[in-house]
Design a protein around this motif. Sequence first.
Motif, PDB file in Angstrom:
ATOM      1  N   LEU A 285       0.847  -1.189   0.000  1.00  0.00           N
ATOM      2  CA  LEU A 285       0.000   0.000   0.000  1.00  0.00           C
ATOM      3  C   LEU A 285       0.877   1.232   0.000  1.00  0.00           C
ATOM      4  O   LEU A 285       1.782   1.358   0.833  1.00  0.00           O
ATOM      5  N   LEU A 286       0.613   2.151  -0.926  1.00  0.00           N
ATOM      6  CA  LEU A 286       1.274   3.447  -0.959  1.00  0.00           C
ATOM      7  C   LEU A 286       0.406   4.435  -0.195  1.00  0.00           C
ATOM      8  O   LEU A 286      -0.800   4.536  -0.435  1.00  0.00           O
ATOM      9  N   SER A 287       1.020   5.159   0.731  1.00  0.00           N
ATOM     10  CA  SER A 287       0.268   6.108   1.542  1.00  0.00           C
ATOM     11  C   SER A 287      -0.344   7.194   0.667  1.00  0.00           C
ATOM     12  O   SER A 287       0.145   7.472  -0.437  1.00  0.00           O
ATOM     13  N   PRO A 288      -1.416   7.860   1.127  1.00  0.00           N
ATOM     14  CA  PRO A 288      -2.057   8.894   0.298  1.00  0.00           C
ATOM     15  C   PRO A 288      -1.121  10.022  -0.109  1.00  0.00           C
ATOM     16  O   PRO A 288      -1.323  10.631  -1.158  1.00  0.00           O
ATOM     17  N   HIS A 289      -0.093  10.299   0.694  1.00  0.00           N
ATOM     18  CA  HIS A 289       0.844  11.370   0.365  1.00  0.00           C
ATOM     19  C   HIS A 289       2.094  10.843  -0.338  1.00  0.00           C
ATOM     20  O   HIS A 289       3.048  11.610  -0.546  1.00  0.00           O
TER      21      HIS A 289
ATOM     22  N   GLU B 237     -12.792   8.618   6.261  1.00  0.00           N
ATOM     23  CA  GLU B 237     -12.968   9.463   7.431  1.00  0.00           C
ATOM     24  C   GLU B 237     -12.464   8.730   8.668  1.00  0.00           C
ATOM     25  O   GLU B 237     -11.312   8.348   8.724  1.00  0.00           O
ATOM     26  N   ARG B 238     -13.320   8.470   9.645  1.00  0.00           N
ATOM     27  CA  ARG B 238     -12.926   7.770  10.876  1.00  0.00           C
ATOM     28  C   ARG B 238     -13.472   6.356  10.900  1.00  0.00           C
ATOM     29  O   ARG B 238     -13.668   5.777  11.960  1.00  0.00           O
TER      30      ARG B 238
ATOM     31  N   LEU C  91      -4.112  -4.246   3.365  1.00  0.00           N
ATOM     32  CA  LEU C  91      -3.530  -3.126   4.106  1.00  0.00           C
ATOM     33  C   LEU C  91      -4.357  -1.872   3.868  1.00  0.00           C
ATOM     34  O   LEU C  91      -4.983  -1.712   2.814  1.00  0.00           O
ATOM     35  N   ALA C  92      -4.349  -0.974   4.870  1.00  0.00           N
ATOM     36  CA  ALA C  92      -5.013   0.313   4.757  1.00  0.00           C
ATOM     37  C   ALA C  92      -4.287   1.308   5.638  1.00  0.00           C
ATOM     38  O   ALA C  92      -3.498   0.926   6.512  1.00  0.00           O
ATOM     39  N   ALA C  93      -4.544   2.604   5.423  1.00  0.00           N
ATOM     40  CA  ALA C  93      -3.899   3.653   6.202  1.00  0.00           C
ATOM     41  C   ALA C  93      -4.891   4.776   6.441  1.00  0.00           C
ATOM     42  O   ALA C  93      -5.722   5.081   5.585  1.00  0.00           O
ATOM     43  N   SER C  94      -4.798   5.370   7.630  1.00  0.00           N
ATOM     44  CA  SER C  94      -5.603   6.527   7.983  1.00  0.00           C
ATOM     45  C   SER C  94      -4.660   7.687   8.244  1.00  0.00           C
ATOM     46  O   SER C  94      -4.110   7.819   9.342  1.00  0.00           O
ATOM     47  N   PRO C  95      -4.399   8.535   7.250  1.00  0.00           N
ATOM     48  CA  PRO C  95      -3.394   9.592   7.416  1.00  0.00           C
ATOM     49  C   PRO C  95      -3.759  10.607   8.480  1.00  0.00           C
ATOM     50  O   PRO C  95      -2.885  11.182   9.123  1.00  0.00           O
ATOM     51  N   ARG C  96      -5.051  10.851   8.703  1.00  0.00           N
ATOM     52  CA  ARG C  96      -5.460  11.840   9.689  1.00  0.00           C
ATOM     53  C   ARG C  96      -5.031  11.411  11.096  1.00  0.00           C
ATOM     54  O   ARG C  96      -4.632  12.243  11.909  1.00  0.00           O
ATOM     55  N   ASP C  97      -5.110  10.117  11.400  1.00  0.00           N
ATOM     56  CA  ASP C  97      -4.785   9.625  12.732  1.00  0.00           C
ATOM     57  C   ASP C  97      -3.426   8.930  12.794  1.00  0.00           C
ATOM     58  O   ASP C  97      -3.096   8.341  13.816  1.00  0.00           O
TER      59      ASP C  97
ATOM     60  N   LEU D 289      -3.332  -0.137   9.136  1.00  0.00           N
ATOM     61  CA  LEU D 289      -4.226  -1.257   9.414  1.00  0.00           C
ATOM     62  C   LEU D 289      -3.871  -2.422   8.513  1.00  0.00           C
ATOM     63  O   LEU D 289      -3.437  -2.238   7.366  1.00  0.00           O
ATOM     64  N   ALA D 290      -4.083  -3.627   9.032  1.00  0.00           N
ATOM     65  CA  ALA D 290      -3.824  -4.839   8.258  1.00  0.00           C
ATOM     66  C   ALA D 290      -4.913  -5.857   8.547  1.00  0.00           C
ATOM     67  O   ALA D 290      -5.346  -6.018   9.692  1.00  0.00           O
ATOM     68  N   GLY D 291      -5.360  -6.528   7.481  1.00  0.00           N
ATOM     69  CA  GLY D 291      -6.307  -7.623   7.615  1.00  0.00           C
ATOM     70  C   GLY D 291      -5.586  -8.947   7.424  1.00  0.00           C
ATOM     71  O   GLY D 291      -4.818  -9.119   6.474  1.00  0.00           O
ATOM     72  N   PHE D 292      -5.819  -9.897   8.333  1.00  0.00           N
ATOM     73  CA  PHE D 292      -5.106 -11.164   8.323  1.00  0.00           C
ATOM     74  C   PHE D 292      -6.040 -12.305   7.947  1.00  0.00           C
ATOM     75  O   PHE D 292      -7.275 -12.189   8.025  1.00  0.00           O
ATOM     76  N   SER D 293      -5.438 -13.424   7.543  1.00  0.00           N
ATOM     77  CA  SER D 293      -6.216 -14.557   7.063  1.00  0.00           C
ATOM     78  C   SER D 293      -7.062 -15.196   8.163  1.00  0.00           C
ATOM     79  O   SER D 293      -8.031 -15.895   7.870  1.00  0.00           O
ATOM     80  N   ASN D 294      -6.735 -14.960   9.443  1.00  0.00           N
ATOM     81  CA  ASN D 294      -7.535 -15.525  10.531  1.00  0.00           C
ATOM     82  C   ASN D 294      -8.738 -14.656  10.885  1.00  0.00           C
ATOM     83  O   ASN D 294      -9.456 -14.954  11.833  1.00  0.00           O
ATOM     84  N   GLY D 295      -8.956 -13.573  10.157  1.00  0.00           N
ATOM     85  CA  GLY D 295     -10.099 -12.709  10.399  1.00  0.00           C
ATOM     86  C   GLY D 295      -9.795 -11.477  11.220  1.00  0.00           C
ATOM     87  O   GLY D 295     -10.648 -10.592  11.328  1.00  0.00           O
ATOM     88  N   THR D 296      -8.615 -11.363  11.800  1.00  0.00           N
ATOM     89  CA  THR D 296      -8.276 -10.221  12.637  1.00  0.00           C
ATOM     90  C   THR D 296      -7.926  -9.010  11.780  1.00  0.00           C
ATOM     91  O   THR D 296      -7.256  -9.133  10.751  1.00  0.00           O
ATOM     92  N   VAL D 297      -8.380  -7.848  12.226  1.00  0.00           N
ATOM     93  CA  VAL D 297      -7.962  -6.573  11.644  1.00  0.00           C
ATOM     94  C   VAL D 297      -7.197  -5.832  12.732  1.00  0.00           C
ATOM     95  O   VAL D 297      -7.769  -5.486  13.771  1.00  0.00           O
ATOM     96  N   ARG D 298      -5.898  -5.599  12.508  1.00  0.00           N
ATOM     97  CA  ARG D 298      -5.052  -4.966  13.520  1.00  0.00           C
ATOM     98  C   ARG D 298      -4.768  -3.527  13.138  1.00  0.00           C
ATOM     99  O   ARG D 298      -4.544  -3.208  11.957  1.00  0.00           O
ATOM    100  N   ILE D 299      -4.747  -2.657  14.152  1.00  0.00           N
ATOM    101  CA  ILE D 299      -4.483  -1.235  13.962  1.00  0.00           C
ATOM    102  C   ILE D 299      -3.233  -0.863  14.743  1.00  0.00           C
ATOM    103  O   ILE D 299      -3.120  -1.172  15.935  1.00  0.00           O
ATOM    104  N   TRP D 300      -2.274  -0.175  14.068  1.00  0.00           N
ATOM    105  CA  TRP D 300      -1.048   0.316  14.705  1.00  0.00           C
ATOM    106  C   TRP D 300      -1.023   1.837  14.671  1.00  0.00           C
ATOM    107  O   TRP D 300      -1.551   2.458  13.746  1.00  0.00           O
ATOM    108  N   ASP D 301      -0.363   2.400  15.663  1.00  0.00           N
ATOM    109  CA  ASP D 301      -0.050   3.822  15.661  1.00  0.00           C
ATOM    110  C   ASP D 301       1.355   3.976  15.085  1.00  0.00           C
ATOM    111  O   ASP D 301       2.337   3.509  15.681  1.00  0.00           O
ATOM    112  N   LEU D 302       1.492   4.620  13.933  1.00  0.00           N
ATOM    113  CA  LEU D 302       2.786   4.741  13.274  1.00  0.00           C
ATOM    114  C   LEU D 302       3.754   5.644  14.025  1.00  0.00           C
ATOM    115  O   LEU D 302       4.963   5.611  13.769  1.00  0.00           O
ATOM    116  N   ARG D 303       3.262   6.444  14.947  1.00  0.00           N
ATOM    117  CA  ARG D 303       4.147   7.341  15.681  1.00  0.00           C
ATOM    118  C   ARG D 303       5.024   6.601  16.673  1.00  0.00           C
ATOM    119  O   ARG D 303       6.154   7.013  16.938  1.00  0.00           O
TER     120      ARG D 303
END
Length: 434
Positions: free
Chosen positions: A203-207, A293-294, A247-253, A257-271
């Motif tokens: 995934l390439l970030s929006p910026h 959005e959110r 994969l996904a990204a929320s540039p505002r926050d 995010l990543a979706g895994f084969s076991n059904g889990t969606v994990r969210i990380w803080d890039l900071r």
Amino acid sequence: MQPPGPQGPALSDAVATRPSDRLQQLSRASEAAAHQQDTRPAADSEPRFWQDVLTEQLWQLFAGLHDEADGPEGSTGLPSPAPGSPEASGNARSTGSGGSSGETPFHVTQETARRPCRFLKPICWDPEDFEDAWERPDALPWQSRKLAVPYRMEKVRVLKPGEPLLVTTISSFTRHAFTCGRSGVKVWSLVGQTPGAQLRTCLLSPHSMTLLLGGNSLAGVTVWDLKAPCLHVRHALPCADLTCQALAASPRDSLALAGFSNGTVRIWDLRNQSVVRDLPGPQDGAKTLVTAERQVWAGGLAARLQCWDLRSPKEPQEYHFDSQIMSLSPHPLEDLILVGTANGQQWLQPTRGGQKYTVGCKDSAILGLQFSPLGQWWVSVGMDSLVSVYGMPAGTKVFQVPEPSCITCCDVSPNNRLIITGSPQQATVYQITY
């Protein structure tokens, strides 16, 4: 005027000088140098170039040939000839009383004495060059395994650029390989490729400043810094023993995010690369994942579209479809999500509630779709081997371009001028004309 050099007057004088005269010069120079060393200030403890008579005499010979070419700035710091000596007389005759020849008098160069040159400092090697200790009994203390002759090698990667190669090169600093063919240069990442590891999504970030990579048997989701002078992995987001397929990204926050084969969606803080939350996604795994959005939207093979609000850990909203959800794309300006399904249908789902509606269909599975940066149109690809462009809001078909095989993915550049598609055989870039 011919510049002084190896063929100039200094060399001629040195050749013409008799051996007995040369020995006398060396003797006088040795005595003067010894006197100069004795009168050196005690605080000056730096080593001199000459530490014995032989080295000193060799330096005198060399300086006698090159002092005239060096000029005042190249003075060697040797003592000047004594007044009335043959050397001083010869120099005075060659330059004249007023130096009318325009050349720097030899005795002037000798008089502007400068300290002798210091010893060369040891070379500072990179610590990595000597990080391994060579434990052979006959090894010297300064030797390193990296300086030894290799005795074996093993294959770790096979790169398939799909064309004859002209030049290949590799960097151990950035861990990249570069292959040059007639069609261009390809950059290959060599990081994190353990046995059995496979990349499955990026995934390439929006910026366009960050690239996320995920897959199977990797140490984690890697975050690549694209604005740095050299490509390198900035972070590795932890997800041990999990297979990332979306994969996904929320540039505002500043979230990844990543979706895994076991059904889990994990969210990380890039900071700080910390895990913010694990969401219970589709049981068969999130095939596609986007943020708007959110909100986080995930779709998979269970034909359910799920939505979470990032501001609260409530249960997700669910929207059911007639076929498996293969691709999602959020509208950049309106509260809509574009949905592509395995039966070839395209839907617009309102993100704030409301009834979805169809916006055109294809004859086979849709594997990828993407809105343009301003949302006036979108591109859709799939098993029909066609690159199709549809207009908003009704999904009117604008044009189609055929390709030789099925198309698995697509994207639109941020400047609204380029489309790229990917297939099992090739990637194709299209330029858009308005």
